[in-house]
Design an enzyme around this catalytic site. Sequence first.
Site, short mmCIF file in Angstrom:
data_model
loop_
_atom_site.label_atom_id
_atom_site.label_comp_id
_atom_site.label_asym_id
_atom_site.label_seq_id
_atom_site.Cartn_x
_atom_site.Cartn_y
_atom_site.Cartn_z
N TYR A 95 11.44 -23.09 -26.42
CA TYR A 95 10.77 -22.29 -25.39
C TYR A 95 11.05 -22.77 -23.97
O TYR A 95 11.29 -21.93 -23.08
CB TYR A 95 9.27 -22.23 -25.67
CG TYR A 95 8.91 -21.18 -26.70
CD1 TYR A 95 8.69 -19.87 -26.33
CD2 TYR A 95 8.84 -21.51 -28.05
CE1 TYR A 95 8.38 -18.90 -27.28
CE2 TYR A 95 8.53 -20.56 -29.00
CZ TYR A 95 8.31 -19.25 -28.61
OH TYR A 95 8.02 -18.29 -29.56
N GLU A 137 2.61 -19.32 -33.71
CA GLU A 137 3.68 -19.65 -34.66
C GLU A 137 3.39 -20.94 -35.41
O GLU A 137 3.73 -21.07 -36.60
CB GLU A 137 5.02 -19.71 -33.93
CG GLU A 137 5.49 -18.32 -33.50
CD GLU A 137 6.54 -18.31 -32.40
OE1 GLU A 137 7.18 -19.37 -32.19
OE2 GLU A 137 6.71 -17.26 -31.77
N ILE A 277 13.00 3.13 -47.72
CA ILE A 277 12.30 3.15 -48.99
C ILE A 277 11.99 1.75 -49.50
O ILE A 277 11.08 1.56 -50.33
CB ILE A 277 13.13 3.92 -50.06
CG1 ILE A 277 12.27 4.28 -51.27
CG2 ILE A 277 14.36 3.11 -50.48
CD1 ILE A 277 12.99 5.17 -52.28
N PRO A 279 10.48 -1.25 -48.39
CA PRO A 279 9.12 -1.79 -48.44
C PRO A 279 8.16 -0.89 -49.22
O PRO A 279 7.17 -1.37 -49.78
CB PRO A 279 8.73 -1.87 -46.96
CG PRO A 279 9.58 -0.86 -46.27
CD PRO A 279 10.88 -0.88 -47.02
N PHE A 383 8.70 -0.47 -36.31
CA PHE A 383 10.05 -0.24 -35.82
C PHE A 383 10.83 -1.54 -35.97
O PHE A 383 10.52 -2.53 -35.33
CB PHE A 383 10.03 0.20 -34.35
CG PHE A 383 9.58 1.61 -34.15
CD1 PHE A 383 10.47 2.66 -34.30
CD2 PHE A 383 8.26 1.91 -33.84
CE1 PHE A 383 10.06 3.97 -34.13
CE2 PHE A 383 7.84 3.22 -33.67
CZ PHE A 383 8.75 4.25 -33.81
#
Length: 393
Positions: A95, A137, A277, A279, A383
């Site tokens: 980071y 995280e 299709i 998942p 998405f």
Amino acid sequence: MLSKQTRDIVKSTAPVLAEHGTAITSVFYRNLFAAHPELLNVFNHANQAQGRQQAALANAVYAAAVHIDNLENILPAVVQIAHKHVSLGIKPEQYPIVGEFLLKAIKEVLGDAATDDILQAWEEAYGVIADAFIGVEANMYKEAREQENGWNFFKPFTVVRKVQESESITSFYLKPADGSGVPAFKPGQYISVRVLIPGEQYTMIRQYSLSQASKPDEFRISVKREADNDPNGVVSVYLHTQVNEGDTVEVSPPAGEFLLDTAKTTPVAFISGGVGITPMMSMLETVAVSTPDRPTVFLHAARNESFAAFGEDIQKHALNMTNIQYKTYFSDGPDGQITREALEAYVDPTGDAYVCGPVPFMEAMIRSLLAMGMKEEQIHYEFFGPALQLEHA
């Protein structure tokens, strides 16, 4: 906490970021990779080449500026991105490197307009946002590590079976090379697969949805082969053509927040297009096993019958269910696309809908479902794309 002065300065830069964001992030990635080429082992090269990662990061920076007074507004997006970061193996020490090169890119693109006050404000803001990611995280890494059969980052898995599901989709059954089991996962989650393709300098990582219900000893992913000349298809072509039963790939633990609510017994609809299709197969199998009486609709769109995967699996799961309707729509056939009329005929607007597929398909399905009277909280979707994406913040 950020001072009011810092927040005001950051907010004032939002219009500039809207105009110059992609230029800034393009410079950022160029300079970052020049100084730290080892990071090319993590980033999706195709997204870089096509500008998708640059645009996604620009969206993220802009969203941070707009919401700097109430960063909790972007927390859902932070969590979604954090899942991607953990799946990719992003570490806390990376980071500060990102922060350094982001500030340098702002200065390089904006020149004298990037005053010392602006740069200092953004340095403080980045520090707060980075700490939020690192904290979220860290908890995800701890949970992944401490669960039964858990681990962090990547470990070797053996391809124990390779099954062609359709003209373009092949399933890979993966088991840990050390003979251990795998952690339980939630239907809808994905894993990252890391490979070093012969002739390539850097490793490549791709995320693939888990395409069957949780099993104690194996994962299944089902990969669409992209065109040989498609930059996005380098890994899929490699998996299809060069990875065989007995070969090894590296895998990270399951991640992701596109999840079936398994506690519900109310009506549910699974609506997918193409490889979206995958998942849905995990979700459908989970319903068939755990709540077989749940009213279920399974609608899938494919180009034609040769591209329709999992027909036998769908029928097998349906045999275990008492209230299911399923249909495949072929764009080359008489049924054509899944229309709003089709959705109205099958989908109960009082239940939940899960949508996955190409972006235009998803947008059309979501618009139709909303027009039918479903509320946003009843429609679940994700998405898939670059890890840094805050379009919906």
